[in-house]
Design a protein around this motif. Structure first.
Motif: not given
Length: 459
Positions: A191-218
């Protein structure tokens, strides 16, 4: 072949530094647009790394490597043809995804094909390319911009990636055994066990943590930061549950319980938080602050690149005998260089010395690059099982990219905030002060791990 690609991805980061003023003039970019040119790449790079490392472990590192090179090359063409800042920044995000796909495969294949002293030498060569690429890319970018002209020259800082990508693809197809390119690592029928839920959760968390530093929107975007931390906690719980069920999680959190690995990741994160911003500050200050050309701004980093190559090669040969002490000494050398750079900035502003003295004061930072980056990777990855080579390398590089994204955003924000009030020298001093604080924390982590290894007999 692997080192050609290392140079490709790092050139994509640092060559843009000297192109920022030209992009600003050509496309009418604002300061926040320029921050996105830098941070967008680091943001998508960081989000992609760990899932790509895990996917490479399962479906084959050569396959992900080839896809990553193709994505990076395509994004470079789009960036060079961009007619506005929005398209340029979208292309930079795509570039980051390409780098994120291929980078963990490089470390994974080094761990797979090299062992013991050979691995240390391979990582030493890796560190040499890192130091040379980060130091020489601004010089190359400056030469291109001064030769072609600022209006069109910045576009060629992206187009130059295309022949390098083509070279990497040709070498890969010649070097990789043909069946390996098209076969996955897991056994047929399993079985090709990609752990899609884990991938999505980690990717989303990194994005949410980095986004405030990457943008001066407000100010409201900072509300995403605690959300990102909460999603990261959810990811940890999911990965633990996934392993209890007998499945193979995207990241075996057991590797984080290894004190050497976790210390190495923490050190890399904090070190890159500071050091990546150095050349951004130097390029912006020299061009916008005192009127250097892009080529002159790039030339300042040449001694740093040469010393970085020498120190990385030396460190690769001695990392197993000297251990963590190489890393600690490298950080101290970088701190000395930064303090001397601040002194030269103010002496130059007063007319006491030439700004070209920065050639000497920035050189120790290159020596530090070679003494810190690849030795830390070698020490950190020593105890990681081979079947987690890609994902563990992804964790380490994610720390680097998260640190880079936050550091570039915060340090450049300090520079642009202080400059209108106090002038370029004070603004650059404040920015370098922030970098010094980050490197002091990295030194503390290194010394603590050095002490732990001495007590346990591991160093």
């Amino acid at each position: 072949m692997l080192l050609v690609t290392v140079a490709l991805t790092l050139t994509g980061i640092s060559i843009v530094n000297v192109a920022l003023p030209s992009i600003r003039q050509s496309l009418g970019a604002t300061e926040s647009d320029l921050q996105w040119v830098l941070a967008g790449y680091a943001l998508s790079f960081g989000v992609t790394l760990i899932p790509a490392g895990r996917l490479g472990d399962l479906v084959g590192r050569p396959r992900l490597y080839l896809i990553g090179v193709l994505v990076f090359a395509t994004a470079s063409i789009v960036a060079g043809l961009a007619g506005d800042v929005l398209l340029l920044n979208l292309a930079r995000v795509l570039q980051g995804i390409g780098s994120g796909l291929l980078s963990p495969q490089i470390l994974g294949m080094i761990q797979q094909y090299f062992q013991g002293a050979e691995r240390a030498r391979a990582l030493g060569a890796y560190g040499t390319v890192v130091a040379v690429s980060m130091g020489m890319a601004p010089l190359l970018g400056g030469l291109i911009i001064d030769s072609v002209g600022g209006e069109e020259g910045w576009r060629w800082t992206f187009f130059v990636n295309v022949p390098v990508s083509a070279t990497a693809l040709v070498l890969a197809l010649l070097w990789f055994p043909r069946p390996v390119v098209f076969q996955r690592n897991v056994e047929r029928g399993s079985r090709l066990d990609l752990d899609l839920v884990g991938s999505l959760l980690l990717g989303l968390s990194i994005f949410l943590v980095l986004f405030p530093f990457a943008t001066p929107i407000g100010g409201y975007v900072w509300g995403l930061l605690p959300v990102g931390v909460a999603v990261l906690a959810a990811w940890v719980l999911w990965e633990r549950r996934y392993k209890r069920l007998g499945r193979m999680p995207m990241v075996d959190l057991g590797i984080l319980s290894d004190a050497g690995f976790s210390s190495g990741v923490a050190l890399a994160t904090v070190y890159f938080l500071g050091i990546t911003a150095v050349w951004v500050i130097v390029a912006v200050y020299l061009q916008l602050g005192i009127g250097f050309s892009a080529f002159q701004a790039g030339l300042i980093g040449l001694p740093s690149a040469l010393l970085g190559a020498i120190s990385a090669r030396w460190a690769g040969r001695h990392v197993y005998s000297i251990g963590r002490r190489i890393v600690s000494a490298g950080i101290v050398v970088a701190l000395v260089g930064l303090v001397l750079t601040i002194v030269v900035l103010h002496l130059s502003a007063g007319g006491w010395v030439s700004p070209w003295w920065l050639l000497l004061t920035l050189a120790p930072i290159g020596a530090a690059q070679g003494s810190v980056i690849s030795p830390n990777q070698t020490i950190t990855l020593t105890s990681v099982p081979l079947h987690y080579a890609g994902s563990s390398g992804g964790v380490l590089q994610t720390g680097q990219r998260v640190g880079s994204a936050i550091g570039v955003a915060v340090i450049t924000a300090i520079l642009f905030s202080v400059q209108p009030v106090a002038g370029w020298e004070t603004a650059a001093t404040a920015a370098f002060g922030g970098i010094i604080l980050a490197l002091c924390l990295a030194l503390a982590i290194s010394l603590r791990d050095q002490h732990r290894r001495r007590v346990t007999g591991g160093d």
